[in-house]
Design an enzyme around this catalytic site. Structure first.
Site, PDB file in Angstrom:
ATOM      1  N   ASP A 112       0.794  -1.233   0.000  1.00 35.80           N
ATOM      2  CA  ASP A 112       0.000   0.000   0.000  1.00 35.80           C
ATOM      3  C   ASP A 112       0.825   1.282   0.000  1.00 35.80           C
ATOM      4  OD1 ASP A 112      -2.534  -1.053  -0.297  1.00 35.80           O
ATOM      5  OD2 ASP A 112      -2.704  -1.539   1.827  1.00 35.80           O
ATOM      6  N   ASP A 172      -7.176  -3.751  -4.760  1.00 34.71           N
ATOM      7  CA  ASP A 172      -6.823  -2.431  -4.222  1.00 34.71           C
ATOM      8  C   ASP A 172      -5.520  -1.895  -4.831  1.00 34.71           C
ATOM      9  OD1 ASP A 172      -8.153  -4.286  -2.577  1.00 34.71           O
ATOM     10  OD2 ASP A 172      -7.964  -3.036  -0.813  1.00 34.71           O
TER      11      ASP A 172
END
Ligand code: GLY
Length: 396
Positions: A112, A172
Protein backbone atom coordinates in the site's frame (compact mmCIF):
# COMPACT_ATOMS: atom_id res chain seq x y z
CA UNK A 1 -21.78 -6.15 -18.59
CA UNK A 2 -24.51 -3.93 -20.00
CA UNK A 3 -26.52 -1.60 -17.81
CA UNK A 4 -29.98 -2.95 -17.09
CA UNK A 5 -32.82 -1.20 -18.92
CA UNK A 6 -34.04 0.41 -15.67
CA UNK A 7 -30.60 1.67 -14.68
CA UNK A 8 -29.93 3.02 -18.17
CA UNK A 9 -33.26 4.86 -18.06
CA UNK A 10 -32.60 6.19 -14.56
CA UNK A 11 -29.18 7.60 -15.42
CA UNK A 12 -30.30 8.87 -18.84
CA UNK A 13 -32.31 11.50 -16.99
CA UNK A 14 -30.41 14.75 -16.71
CA UNK A 15 -29.28 15.18 -13.08
CA UNK A 16 -28.02 18.58 -12.07
CA UNK A 17 -25.68 19.29 -9.20
CA UNK A 18 -26.60 22.86 -8.36
CA UNK A 19 -23.65 25.22 -7.78
CA UNK A 20 -25.00 26.30 -4.38
CA UNK A 21 -25.13 22.67 -3.27
CA UNK A 22 -21.50 22.15 -4.28
CA UNK A 23 -20.33 25.35 -2.58
CA UNK A 24 -22.28 24.40 0.54
CA UNK A 25 -20.72 20.93 0.57
CA UNK A 26 -17.23 22.34 0.11
CA UNK A 27 -17.81 24.89 2.85
CA UNK A 28 -18.90 22.16 5.28
CA UNK A 29 -15.97 19.91 4.34
CA UNK A 30 -13.48 22.74 4.83
CA UNK A 31 -15.01 23.50 8.24
CA UNK A 32 -14.20 19.96 9.38
CA UNK A 33 -10.75 20.07 7.80
CA UNK A 34 -10.07 23.40 9.55
CA UNK A 35 -10.96 21.83 12.89
CA UNK A 36 -8.62 18.92 12.15
CA UNK A 37 -5.68 21.13 11.20
CA UNK A 38 -5.54 22.11 14.87
CA UNK A 39 -5.24 18.48 15.99
CA UNK A 40 -3.60 16.52 13.20
CA UNK A 41 -0.20 18.10 12.61
CA UNK A 42 2.24 15.59 14.09
CA UNK A 43 -0.47 12.97 14.24
CA UNK A 44 -2.92 11.63 11.65
CA UNK A 45 -6.55 10.51 11.83
CA UNK A 46 -6.92 6.80 12.49
CA UNK A 47 -8.26 4.86 9.45
CA UNK A 48 -11.78 4.86 10.87
CA UNK A 49 -13.58 6.83 13.54
CA UNK A 50 -15.23 5.73 16.78
CA UNK A 51 -18.70 7.24 17.02
CA UNK A 52 -17.76 9.50 14.11
CA UNK A 53 -14.65 10.89 15.80
CA UNK A 54 -11.15 10.04 14.56
CA UNK A 55 -8.55 9.60 17.26
CA UNK A 56 -4.96 10.56 16.37
CA UNK A 57 -2.19 8.11 15.45
CA UNK A 58 1.43 8.49 14.42
CA UNK A 59 2.46 8.10 10.78
CA UNK A 60 3.13 4.36 10.76
CA UNK A 61 1.83 3.96 14.31
CA UNK A 62 -0.68 1.41 15.49
CA UNK A 63 -3.56 1.00 12.98
CA UNK A 64 -1.67 2.80 10.23
CA UNK A 65 -0.74 0.38 7.52
CA UNK A 66 -2.13 2.27 4.54
CA UNK A 67 -4.05 5.44 5.39
CA UNK A 68 -2.06 8.38 6.75
CA UNK A 69 -1.54 9.79 3.23
CA UNK A 70 -5.24 10.55 2.89
CA UNK A 71 -5.16 13.27 5.55
CA UNK A 72 -2.17 14.99 3.96
CA UNK A 73 -3.92 14.57 0.61
CA UNK A 74 -7.01 16.32 1.94
CA UNK A 75 -4.82 19.23 3.00
CA UNK A 76 -3.32 19.49 -0.50
CA UNK A 77 -6.82 19.39 -1.99
CA UNK A 78 -7.99 22.09 0.43
CA UNK A 79 -4.97 24.18 -0.54
CA UNK A 80 -5.58 23.74 -4.25
CA UNK A 81 -9.27 24.62 -4.09
CA UNK A 82 -8.89 27.64 -1.74
CA UNK A 83 -5.33 28.85 -2.26
CA UNK A 84 -5.14 29.21 1.54
CA UNK A 85 -1.57 29.03 2.75
CA UNK A 86 -2.38 27.37 6.08
CA UNK A 87 -3.37 24.08 4.40
CA UNK A 88 -0.17 24.06 2.33
CA UNK A 89 1.92 24.73 5.42
CA UNK A 90 0.54 21.77 7.38
CA UNK A 91 0.78 19.38 4.41
CA UNK A 92 4.31 20.58 3.70
CA UNK A 93 5.31 20.09 7.35
CA UNK A 94 4.15 16.46 7.15
CA UNK A 95 6.45 15.56 4.23
CA UNK A 96 9.29 14.77 6.59
CA UNK A 97 7.22 12.18 8.47
CA UNK A 98 6.72 10.24 5.19
CA UNK A 99 10.40 10.44 4.39
CA UNK A 100 11.33 9.20 7.87
CA UNK A 101 8.79 6.40 7.67
CA UNK A 102 10.10 4.95 4.41
CA UNK A 103 13.75 5.57 5.32
CA UNK A 104 13.30 3.71 8.61
CA UNK A 105 10.92 1.14 7.04
CA UNK A 106 8.16 1.68 9.58
CA UNK A 107 5.03 -0.36 8.77
CA UNK A 108 5.75 -0.53 5.05
CA UNK A 109 6.03 -4.26 4.43
CA UNK A 110 2.95 -4.40 2.21
CA UNK A 111 1.93 -3.06 -1.18
CA UNK A 112 0.00 0.00 0.00
CA UNK A 113 2.87 2.36 -0.65
CA UNK A 114 0.78 4.06 -3.34
CA UNK A 115 -2.06 4.85 -0.96
CA UNK A 116 0.46 6.19 1.55
CA UNK A 117 2.82 8.11 -0.70
CA UNK A 118 0.73 9.34 -3.67
CA UNK A 119 -1.74 11.77 -2.07
CA UNK A 120 0.94 12.90 0.41
CA UNK A 121 4.41 13.32 -1.11
CA UNK A 122 3.74 12.77 -4.82
CA UNK A 123 1.02 15.40 -4.56
CA UNK A 124 3.39 17.54 -2.50
CA UNK A 125 6.08 17.25 -5.14
CA UNK A 126 3.66 17.99 -7.97
CA UNK A 127 2.35 21.07 -6.17
CA UNK A 128 5.53 22.51 -4.65
CA UNK A 129 8.45 20.83 -6.48
CA UNK A 130 9.94 19.95 -3.05
CA UNK A 131 12.94 17.65 -3.42
CA UNK A 132 12.44 15.79 -0.13
CA UNK A 133 8.88 14.92 -1.20
CA UNK A 134 10.18 13.61 -4.53
CA UNK A 135 12.90 11.51 -2.86
CA UNK A 136 10.44 10.08 -0.32
CA UNK A 137 8.11 9.10 -3.16
CA UNK A 138 10.95 7.44 -5.04
CA UNK A 139 12.09 5.52 -1.96
CA UNK A 140 8.53 4.25 -1.58
CA UNK A 141 8.40 3.27 -5.28
CA UNK A 142 11.69 1.36 -4.94
CA UNK A 143 10.38 -0.44 -1.88
CA UNK A 144 7.21 -1.37 -3.76
CA UNK A 145 9.26 -2.86 -6.62
CA UNK A 146 10.67 -5.32 -4.08
CA UNK A 147 7.25 -6.97 -3.81
CA UNK A 148 7.10 -7.85 -7.50
CA UNK A 149 6.84 -11.56 -8.30
CA UNK A 150 8.17 -12.69 -11.65
CA UNK A 151 6.18 -15.92 -11.54
CA UNK A 152 2.65 -14.69 -12.14
CA UNK A 153 3.81 -11.12 -12.92
CA UNK A 154 2.17 -9.30 -10.02
CA UNK A 155 2.94 -7.28 -6.91
CA UNK A 156 2.31 -9.35 -3.78
CA UNK A 157 -0.17 -7.55 -1.56
CA UNK A 158 0.49 -8.64 1.97
CA UNK A 159 2.58 -10.97 4.05
CA UNK A 160 6.08 -12.35 4.03
CA UNK A 161 7.59 -12.42 0.56
CA UNK A 162 8.82 -15.98 1.11
CA UNK A 163 5.49 -17.29 2.37
CA UNK A 164 3.87 -19.42 -0.39
CA UNK A 165 0.45 -19.01 1.28
CA UNK A 166 0.66 -15.22 0.78
CA UNK A 167 1.22 -15.48 -2.99
CA UNK A 168 -1.56 -13.19 -4.17
CA UNK A 169 -2.52 -9.79 -5.53
CA UNK A 170 -5.54 -7.74 -4.50
CA UNK A 171 -7.67 -5.35 -6.53
CA UNK A 172 -6.82 -2.43 -4.22
CA UNK A 173 -3.34 -2.41 -5.79
CA UNK A 174 -4.91 -0.69 -8.81
CA UNK A 175 -4.38 2.50 -6.81
CA UNK A 176 -0.82 1.61 -5.77
CA UNK A 177 0.64 1.22 -9.25
CA UNK A 178 0.28 4.92 -10.19
CA UNK A 179 3.20 5.53 -7.78
CA UNK A 180 5.33 3.43 -10.13
CA UNK A 181 4.12 5.19 -13.29
CA UNK A 182 5.00 8.49 -11.62
CA UNK A 183 8.46 7.21 -10.62
CA UNK A 184 9.27 6.41 -14.26
CA UNK A 185 8.05 9.84 -15.33
CA UNK A 186 10.28 11.71 -12.89
CA UNK A 187 13.39 9.53 -13.19
CA UNK A 188 13.21 8.58 -16.86
CA UNK A 189 13.87 5.00 -15.74
CA UNK A 190 11.36 2.67 -17.40
CA UNK A 191 11.70 -0.15 -14.83
CA UNK A 192 8.89 1.21 -12.64
CA UNK A 193 6.50 1.55 -15.55
CA UNK A 194 7.34 -1.95 -16.78
CA UNK A 195 6.47 -3.54 -13.42
CA UNK A 196 3.34 -1.39 -13.08
CA UNK A 197 2.24 -2.44 -16.56
CA UNK A 198 2.85 -6.13 -15.88
CA UNK A 199 0.94 -5.98 -12.61
CA UNK A 200 -2.09 -4.12 -13.99
CA UNK A 201 -2.23 -6.44 -17.02
CA UNK A 202 -2.23 -9.45 -14.70
CA UNK A 203 -4.91 -7.86 -12.52
CA UNK A 204 -6.96 -7.11 -15.64
CA UNK A 205 -6.84 -10.82 -16.54
CA UNK A 206 -7.79 -12.28 -13.17
CA UNK A 207 -9.80 -9.93 -10.95
CA UNK A 208 -12.81 -9.27 -13.19
CA UNK A 209 -15.19 -12.20 -13.31
CA UNK A 210 -17.23 -13.23 -16.35
CA UNK A 211 -20.25 -11.32 -14.98
CA UNK A 212 -18.09 -8.18 -14.44
CA UNK A 213 -18.12 -8.37 -10.66
CA UNK A 214 -14.65 -8.50 -9.12
CA UNK A 215 -12.59 -10.71 -6.86
CA UNK A 216 -11.03 -8.96 -3.91
CA UNK A 217 -7.85 -11.06 -3.78
CA UNK A 218 -6.42 -13.58 -6.24
CA UNK A 219 -3.92 -16.38 -5.56
CA UNK A 220 -1.22 -17.73 -7.86
CA UNK A 221 0.83 -20.90 -7.78
CA UNK A 222 4.27 -19.85 -6.51
CA UNK A 223 5.96 -22.65 -8.50
CA UNK A 224 4.38 -22.05 -11.89
CA UNK A 225 2.88 -18.56 -11.58
CA UNK A 226 -0.46 -19.93 -12.82
CA UNK A 227 -3.63 -18.24 -11.53
CA UNK A 228 -5.28 -20.37 -8.84
CA UNK A 229 -8.38 -18.80 -7.30
CA UNK A 230 -10.14 -15.68 -6.12
CA UNK A 231 -10.87 -15.29 -2.41
CA UNK A 232 -12.26 -12.40 -0.41
CA UNK A 233 -10.79 -10.81 2.69
CA UNK A 234 -13.24 -7.94 3.25
CA UNK A 235 -16.27 -8.93 1.19
CA UNK A 236 -19.30 -10.94 2.29
CA UNK A 237 -18.15 -14.06 0.45
CA UNK A 238 -15.68 -15.42 -2.07
CA UNK A 239 -18.35 -15.19 -4.79
CA UNK A 240 -19.70 -11.77 -3.89
CA UNK A 241 -18.57 -8.30 -5.00
CA UNK A 242 -17.10 -6.33 -2.10
CA UNK A 243 -18.25 -2.79 -2.91
CA UNK A 244 -14.95 -1.08 -2.21
CA UNK A 245 -13.02 -3.66 -4.19
CA UNK A 246 -15.36 -3.04 -7.13
CA UNK A 247 -14.77 0.71 -6.65
CA UNK A 248 -10.98 0.20 -6.74
CA UNK A 249 -11.69 -1.33 -10.16
CA UNK A 250 -13.89 1.61 -11.22
CA UNK A 251 -11.09 4.05 -10.36
CA UNK A 252 -8.02 1.92 -11.04
CA UNK A 253 -8.69 0.99 -14.66
CA UNK A 254 -9.14 4.62 -15.82
CA UNK A 255 -5.88 5.45 -14.03
CA UNK A 256 -4.16 2.64 -15.94
CA UNK A 257 -5.72 4.02 -19.13
CA UNK A 258 -4.37 7.49 -18.33
CA UNK A 259 -0.80 6.10 -18.42
CA UNK A 260 -1.01 3.34 -21.00
CA UNK A 261 -3.81 4.41 -23.37
CA UNK A 262 -4.67 0.74 -23.81
CA UNK A 263 -8.33 0.46 -24.89
CA UNK A 264 -8.89 -2.69 -22.84
CA UNK A 265 -8.95 -0.49 -19.73
CA UNK A 266 -11.88 1.49 -21.14
CA UNK A 267 -13.76 -1.74 -21.68
CA UNK A 268 -12.87 -3.00 -18.20
CA UNK A 269 -13.93 0.32 -16.69
CA UNK A 270 -17.31 0.07 -18.40
CA UNK A 271 -17.85 -3.51 -17.31
CA UNK A 272 -17.03 -3.00 -13.63
CA UNK A 273 -18.78 0.38 -13.48
CA UNK A 274 -21.95 -0.94 -15.10
CA UNK A 275 -21.98 -3.80 -12.60
CA UNK A 276 -21.55 -1.27 -9.77
CA UNK A 277 -24.38 0.96 -11.09
CA UNK A 278 -26.67 -2.03 -11.67
CA UNK A 279 -26.37 -2.91 -7.99
CA UNK A 280 -27.17 0.43 -6.39
CA UNK A 281 -30.19 0.92 -4.14
CA UNK A 282 -32.70 3.70 -4.85
CA UNK A 283 -30.61 6.44 -3.20
CA UNK A 284 -27.53 5.40 -5.22
CA UNK A 285 -25.24 4.75 -2.24
CA UNK A 286 -23.99 1.17 -2.34
CA UNK A 287 -24.15 -1.36 0.46
CA UNK A 288 -20.74 -2.55 1.70
CA UNK A 289 -21.10 -5.61 -0.49
CA UNK A 290 -22.99 -5.34 -3.78
CA UNK A 291 -24.86 -8.57 -3.06
CA UNK A 292 -27.05 -6.74 -0.52
CA UNK A 293 -30.25 -4.86 -1.26
CA UNK A 294 -32.67 -2.63 0.60
CA UNK A 295 -34.21 -5.53 2.50
CA UNK A 296 -30.89 -6.81 3.79
CA UNK A 297 -30.54 -4.58 6.86
CA UNK A 298 -26.84 -4.27 6.01
CA UNK A 299 -24.76 -1.08 6.18
CA UNK A 300 -23.84 1.09 3.25
CA UNK A 301 -20.26 2.02 2.37
CA UNK A 302 -20.13 5.69 1.43
CA UNK A 303 -16.36 5.43 0.91
CA UNK A 304 -16.91 3.05 -2.01
CA UNK A 305 -19.42 5.51 -3.46
CA UNK A 306 -16.89 8.37 -3.29
CA UNK A 307 -14.12 6.26 -4.89
CA UNK A 308 -16.44 5.20 -7.73
CA UNK A 309 -17.37 8.84 -8.38
CA UNK A 310 -13.67 9.75 -8.77
CA UNK A 311 -13.20 6.80 -11.13
CA UNK A 312 -16.11 7.86 -13.33
CA UNK A 313 -14.88 11.46 -13.36
CA UNK A 314 -11.43 10.26 -14.44
CA UNK A 315 -12.82 8.11 -17.29
CA UNK A 316 -15.24 10.81 -18.45
CA UNK A 317 -12.16 12.90 -19.35
CA UNK A 318 -11.17 10.36 -21.99
CA UNK A 319 -14.56 9.27 -23.40
CA UNK A 320 -15.53 11.08 -26.60
CA UNK A 321 -18.84 13.00 -26.63
CA UNK A 322 -20.03 10.51 -29.26
CA UNK A 323 -19.91 7.72 -26.65
CA UNK A 324 -23.52 7.33 -25.47
CA UNK A 325 -22.32 6.05 -22.07
CA UNK A 326 -20.52 9.27 -21.25
CA UNK A 327 -23.77 11.06 -20.36
CA UNK A 328 -24.86 8.08 -18.27
CA UNK A 329 -21.69 8.26 -16.16
CA UNK A 330 -22.04 12.04 -15.81
CA UNK A 331 -25.58 11.65 -14.51
CA UNK A 332 -24.52 8.80 -12.22
CA UNK A 333 -21.76 11.00 -10.75
CA UNK A 334 -24.23 13.80 -10.11
CA UNK A 335 -26.80 11.47 -8.60
CA UNK A 336 -24.35 9.80 -6.24
CA UNK A 337 -22.79 13.11 -5.21
CA UNK A 338 -26.22 14.63 -4.58
CA UNK A 339 -27.08 11.73 -2.34
CA UNK A 340 -23.77 11.91 -0.45
CA UNK A 341 -24.08 15.67 0.03
CA UNK A 342 -27.70 15.69 1.15
CA UNK A 343 -27.86 12.47 3.21
CA UNK A 344 -24.44 11.20 4.23
CA UNK A 345 -22.29 14.05 5.56
CA UNK A 346 -21.50 14.95 9.17
CA UNK A 347 -22.83 18.48 8.63
CA UNK A 348 -25.36 18.11 11.44
CA UNK A 349 -23.09 16.05 13.70
CA UNK A 350 -21.29 18.95 15.28
CA UNK A 351 -18.85 16.85 17.33
CA UNK A 352 -17.71 14.68 14.37
CA UNK A 353 -14.30 15.38 12.81
CA UNK A 354 -15.02 13.23 9.74
CA UNK A 355 -16.77 14.21 6.51
CA UNK A 356 -18.87 11.24 5.39
CA UNK A 357 -21.06 9.11 7.63
CA UNK A 358 -21.84 5.43 7.05
CA UNK A 359 -18.60 4.04 5.68
CA UNK A 360 -17.42 0.52 6.42
CA UNK A 361 -13.79 -0.43 6.92
CA UNK A 362 -14.20 -4.19 7.32
CA UNK A 363 -17.48 -5.78 8.30
CA UNK A 364 -16.11 -9.35 8.43
CA UNK A 365 -13.70 -8.42 11.21
CA UNK A 366 -16.00 -5.84 12.74
CA UNK A 367 -13.81 -2.75 12.43
CA UNK A 368 -15.13 0.64 11.42
CA UNK A 369 -18.68 -0.40 10.60
CA UNK A 370 -20.98 2.60 10.02
CA UNK A 371 -18.19 5.07 10.78
CA UNK A 372 -16.24 7.76 8.97
CA UNK A 373 -13.28 6.30 7.04
CA UNK A 374 -10.43 8.62 6.16
CA UNK A 375 -10.11 7.45 2.53
CA UNK A 376 -13.86 7.98 2.06
CA UNK A 377 -13.41 11.56 3.27
CA UNK A 378 -10.39 12.01 1.00
CA UNK A 379 -12.16 10.73 -2.15
CA UNK A 380 -15.29 12.76 -1.35
CA UNK A 381 -13.09 15.85 -1.16
CA UNK A 382 -11.26 14.80 -4.36
CA UNK A 383 -14.62 14.42 -6.10
CA UNK A 384 -15.69 17.92 -5.01
CA UNK A 385 -12.39 19.35 -6.27
CA UNK A 386 -12.63 17.45 -9.56
CA UNK A 387 -16.14 18.81 -10.17
CA UNK A 388 -15.52 22.38 -9.02
CA UNK A 389 -12.07 22.76 -10.57
CA UNK A 390 -12.06 20.74 -13.81
CA UNK A 391 -8.49 21.80 -14.60
CA UNK A 392 -7.29 20.06 -11.38
CA UNK A 393 -4.39 17.68 -12.09
CA UNK A 394 -4.68 14.27 -10.50
CA UNK A 395 -2.24 13.11 -7.82
CA UNK A 396 -2.54 9.42 -8.85
N1 GLY B 1 -6.90 -1.16 0.88
C1 GLY B 1 -7.72 -1.69 1.89
C2 GLY B 1 -9.14 -1.29 1.86
O1 GLY B 1 -9.69 -0.79 0.89
O2 GLY B 1 -9.76 -1.52 2.89
Amino acid sequence: MELTKEVREKFSKETELPKEMLFGALHEALKKIDGNTKTFINTFPRPCSTNYVYPGILNGGEWDDWTSGFWTGMLWLAYEITGEERYRKTAFFQIKSYDERITNKVAVNHHDLGFLYTPSVVAGYKITGNERAKQAGLKAANHLLGRYKEKGEFIQAWGDLNDPTAYRLIIDCNLNVPLLFWASEVTGDSKYREIATKHINTAAKVVVREDSSTHHTFYFDPETGNPVKGVTAQGAGDDSAWARGQAWGVYGFPLAYSYLKDEKFVELFKRVTNYFLNHLPSDDICYWDLMFDENSGEERDTSAAAIAVCGMLEMIKYLPDSDPDKKIYENAVNSIMKSLITKYTTKNIEYSNGLLTQAVYSKPNGSGVDECCIWGDYFYMEALVRIMKPEWKKYW
